[in-house]
Write a protein that holds these residues in place. Sequence first.
Motif, PDB file in Angstrom:
ATOM      1  N   ARG A 278       0.616  -1.606  -0.105  1.00  0.00           N
ATOM      2  CA  ARG A 278       0.036   0.181  -0.040  1.00  0.00           C
ATOM      3  C   ARG A 278       0.930   1.161   0.203  1.00  0.00           C
ATOM      4  O   ARG A 278       1.854   1.108   1.032  1.00  0.00           O
ATOM      5  CB  ARG A 278      -0.484   0.415   1.233  1.00  0.00           C
ATOM      6  CG  ARG A 278      -2.700  -0.691   0.965  1.00  0.00           C
ATOM      7  CD  ARG A 278      -3.374  -0.333   0.267  1.00  0.00           C
ATOM      8  NE  ARG A 278      -4.218  -1.254   0.240  1.00  0.00           N
ATOM      9  CZ  ARG A 278      -4.804  -2.437  -0.433  1.00  0.00           C
ATOM     10  NH1 ARG A 278      -3.923  -2.772  -1.821  1.00  0.00           N
ATOM     11  NH2 ARG A 278      -5.632  -3.035  -0.693  1.00  0.00           N
ATOM     12  N   HIS A 325      -1.208   0.991  -9.845  1.00  0.00           N
ATOM     13  CA  HIS A 325      -2.060  -0.346  -8.990  1.00  0.00           C
ATOM     14  C   HIS A 325      -2.532  -1.262 -10.097  1.00  0.00           C
ATOM     15  O   HIS A 325      -3.781  -1.617  -9.570  1.00  0.00           O
ATOM     16  CB  HIS A 325      -2.842   0.541  -8.384  1.00  0.00           C
ATOM     17  CG  HIS A 325      -3.512  -0.890  -6.888  1.00  0.00           C
ATOM     18  ND1 HIS A 325      -3.899   0.168  -5.773  1.00  0.00           N
ATOM     19  CD2 HIS A 325      -2.698  -1.632  -6.406  1.00  0.00           C
ATOM     20  CE1 HIS A 325      -3.764  -0.347  -4.615  1.00  0.00           C
ATOM     21  NE2 HIS A 325      -4.116  -2.008  -4.853  1.00  0.00           N
ATOM     22  N   SER A 328      -2.865  -7.155  -9.100  1.00  0.00           N
ATOM     23  CA  SER A 328      -3.450  -8.458  -9.163  1.00  0.00           C
ATOM     24  C   SER A 328      -4.395  -9.138 -10.084  1.00  0.00           C
ATOM     25  O   SER A 328      -4.995  -9.710 -10.393  1.00  0.00           O
ATOM     26  CB  SER A 328      -4.425  -8.315  -8.150  1.00  0.00           C
ATOM     27  OG  SER A 328      -5.553  -7.226  -8.358  1.00  0.00           O
TER      28      SER A 328
HETATM   29  O1  LIG Z   1      -5.303  -5.393  -1.461  1.00  0.00           O
HETATM   30  C1  LIG Z   1      -5.236  -6.100  -2.613  1.00  0.00           C
HETATM   31  O2  LIG Z   1      -6.208  -7.221  -3.245  1.00  0.00           O
HETATM   32  C2  LIG Z   1      -5.481  -4.899  -4.468  1.00  0.00           C
HETATM   33  O3  LIG Z   1      -4.607  -4.262  -3.296  1.00  0.00           O
HETATM   34  C3  LIG Z   1      -5.640  -5.238  -4.850  1.00  0.00           C
HETATM   35  O4  LIG Z   1      -5.870  -6.575  -5.576  1.00  0.00           O
END
Ligand SMILES: O=C(O)[C@H](O)CO
Length: 391
Positions: A278, A325, A328
């Motif tokens: 983060r 970001h 994922s």
């Molecule tokens: O915490 C999470 O899952 C990410 O920041 C987004 O996949």
Amino acid sequence: MAKPVSIEVWNPNGKYRVVSTKPMPGTRWINLLIQNDCRLEICTEKKTILSIQDIIALIGDKCDGVIGQLTEDWGEELFSALSRAGGKAFSNMAVGYNNVDVDAANKYGVAVGNTPGVLTETTAELAASLSLAAARRIVEADEFMRAGLYDGWLPHLFVGNLLKGQTVGVIGAGRIGSAYARMMVEGFKMNLIYYDLYQATRLEKFVTGMLPLTYGAFLKASGETPVTWKRASTMDEVLQEADIISLHPILDKTTYHLVNKERLSKMKKEAILINCSRGPVIDETALVEHLKHNPMFRVGLDVFEDEPFMKPGLAEQKNAIVVPHIASASKWTREGMATLAALNVLGKIKGYPVWFDGNRVEPFLNENARPPAACPSIVNAKALGLPSSKL
Ligand SMILES: O=C(O)[C@H](O)CO
Ligand SMILES: NC(=O)c1ccc[n+]([C@@H]2O[C@H](COP(=O)([O-])OP(=O)(O)OC[C@H]3O[C@@H](n4cnc5c(N)ncnc54)[C@H](O)[C@@H]3O)[C@@H](O)[C@H]2O)c1
């Protein structure tokens, strides 16, 4: 009076009303909800980040559960609105839930879901990609080429760092941090140093343990130098010793500005820092200054302190690689995250127990089988006294 928000409706006569604040990838999550008697309303509003008022309008007078996003501020206002509408479940479509005030959810008896496991390898792969891109200056070299500046091979052109035999440092060796560590150790034969509040026993065993099939043993048997590992007793030890450092802790009070001006100054001048956790884990203003004064220091950032914005000066730094970001963002993972988030909400509505281990969510992701009758991952299960089950 909140303004109405545009929506798309599935299965209008469903008994339970579930709201998703965003369209999400794939269709399995939609099918699972509508096959289980849910009326699903998906917000189709064009703006990326919904306001609290937008979400209150979506919740309306009757709502059984909401699937939401990490960009939303889930606190007192939203949980009280959801509770007034009869809602008992909220799930983030994310593993991190620092955008959720879990105490407020507990106060209103709302279960809070997240999506662990399904994004572990995908996120670690992006951290590994940023590590390589930073080490070999790939983005700078790409820009140079496209600008028509290449006029022939030169001994000094875009010289970067060799990874083999160097030390990779991991801060936060949980699911993602451990997966990243394995990739860097196994893929590039790097030595490992990590810092976490807990011992990463499985990771340590993988690197050198006593079993005949460990990676360290394999290298030794092949006549190569075995890689080493060390669990650091302080984070500063990692900062001082590692050549590449990747940050993978959760964001909470203990990890806010974990990497600050003082800690940056402890890192090697040619070190590489990666952040796929983060943004606020790094003091980004201090980082910009550090990048300006240390041109050989490089960073790869997927997350930012004031997302979606970058701190002034960051975009101009050639020694920074920045991506929006996307750690994922693989198709399989994002569809799986949507499925887990939907099943968290559905499971609570149906009164199912909570799955026994958020690290082992594979049974929920098998497209060819009915998912277990459980909520895959509820972070406040204990506080709400929800039963857990292996089924
Ligand atoms: O915490 C999470 O899952 C990410 O920041 C987004 O996949
Ligand atoms: N960029 C992205 O798209 C993306 C994707 C997935 C996850 N994430 C972030 O990554 C985080 C980690 O995910 P995970 O699945 O590996 O979680 P996890 O819970 O398995 O791992 C987190 C680790 O951090 C450690 N930790 C906590 N406080 C610490 C501290 N003060 N110092 C050092 N270590 C500390 C924990 O002990 C744990 O081992 C998430 O919470 C999320 O914020 C980001």
